[in-house]
Design an enzyme around this catalytic site. Sequence first.
Site, PDB file in Angstrom:
ATOM      1  N   GLU A   1       0.834  -1.211   0.000  1.00  0.00           N
ATOM      2  CA  GLU A   1       0.000   0.000   0.000  1.00  0.00           C
ATOM      3  C   GLU A   1       0.868   1.260   0.000  1.00  0.00           C
ATOM      4  O   GLU A   1       0.529   2.263  -0.617  1.00  0.00           O
ATOM      5  CB  GLU A   1      -0.936   0.018   1.219  1.00  0.00           C
ATOM      6  CG  GLU A   1      -1.953  -1.096   1.247  1.00  0.00           C
ATOM      7  CD  GLU A   1      -2.977  -0.984   0.118  1.00  0.00           C
ATOM      8  OE1 GLU A   1      -2.580  -1.034  -1.050  1.00  0.00           O
ATOM      9  OE2 GLU A   1      -4.178  -0.885   0.428  1.00  0.00           O
TER      10      GLU A   1
ATOM     11  N   THR B   1      -5.465   6.922  -5.590  1.00  0.00           N
ATOM     12  CA  THR B   1      -5.557   7.129  -4.137  1.00  0.00           C
ATOM     13  C   THR B   1      -4.645   8.271  -3.709  1.00  0.00           C
ATOM     14  O   THR B   1      -5.022   9.112  -2.890  1.00  0.00           O
ATOM     15  CB  THR B   1      -5.183   5.824  -3.388  1.00  0.00           C
ATOM     16  OG1 THR B   1      -6.116   4.821  -3.776  1.00  0.00           O
ATOM     17  CG2 THR B   1      -5.247   6.000  -1.887  1.00  0.00           C
TER      18      THR B   1
HETATM   19  N1  HSE Z   1      -8.340   4.841   3.570  1.00  0.00           N
HETATM   20  C1  HSE Z   1      -7.788   4.906   2.240  1.00  0.00           C
HETATM   21  C2  HSE Z   1      -8.191   6.233   1.631  1.00  0.00           C
HETATM   22  C3  HSE Z   1      -8.357   3.769   1.430  1.00  0.00           C
HETATM   23  O1  HSE Z   1      -9.364   6.569   1.722  1.00  0.00           O
HETATM   24  O2  HSE Z   1      -7.334   6.918   1.090  1.00  0.00           O
HETATM   25  C4  HSE Z   1      -7.870   3.723   0.012  1.00  0.00           C
HETATM   26  O3  HSE Z   1      -8.440   2.579  -0.608  1.00  0.00           O
END
Ligand code: HSE
Length: 308
Positions: free
Chosen positions: A130, A183
Amino acid sequence: MSAYEIRVFCPATIANVSCGFDVLGLALDAVGDEMVVRKTVEKGIKITKLEGQNLPLETLQNVAGVAGLAFLAACDYEGGFEIEIYKKIKAGSGIGSSAASSTGAVWAMNELIGKPFSPLELVKFAMEGERLASGVPHADNVAPALFGGFTLVRSYIPLDVVKINTPSELYATVIHPQIEVKTSDSRRILKTTISLEDGIKQWGNVGGLIAGLFTEDYDLISRSLEDHIVEPIRSILIPGFDSVKQKALDNGALGSGISGSGPSIFALSKGEETAKNVAKAMTEVYDKIGIDYDIHVSKINSEGIKII
Ligand code: HSE
């Protein structure tokens, strides 16, 4: 003798679940990637095949490769692994594409060498994937992929993940309008501070949602699916968001919001029939606007990654 290779299903996931930015997530049943992981005598990680998406094969540029290297660095296994990835989850869709690859790799590797690591330790390795994907090692997609069901990241330092009960009649509907939102971009637009007033509303809802999930109180779940902090900012990146959400609620959804960092929009419903009606209502919005989409109706996946 332990297996030499396994094929696994790695579920898609919905992170945040409205009120729980970076801490809440759930795993889906109806959509996920497949991976084949095999032991090699040669040390290191090699991605030998990647089908379904245009993503890098180089170990250091691939989330499964990076998560796998973190796993290898922490154990005394002498050999290495080859990984084949069959992507069914589109990258940048907001349903945990990178998390599926990262977790699938480390979960399968752990199985192949006699499970030296706990699920919590696997979460830490997968978080490195991630970090590569978004710049931030958030755990709210990798935790539900590994544990199944709903999960709460109670703390990042030290890492503490709690598995939450999944009410048996809960279904998710997810619509993915065919635009890509990275993201990293949708994190960059967020404010880094919040008001006390918003904080109070948000942690009330997180507590309410957890209580509602454990007691299977669908009305409490419904009242708690609100996001006062992230959704108002991010929703501007998603065409038709307000109409899709409203249609979902009008058609019986318990709640609706942005799936992870978007652009997918999710809704939770009591019962499959309602979830299907919600799906129909959501698609009508994008049919009208003229945006292509993928749509999924899914039970919540309570077991996480599994051998297939
Ligand atoms: N919590 C993360 C965001 C999840 O909202 O950026 C990304 O899938």
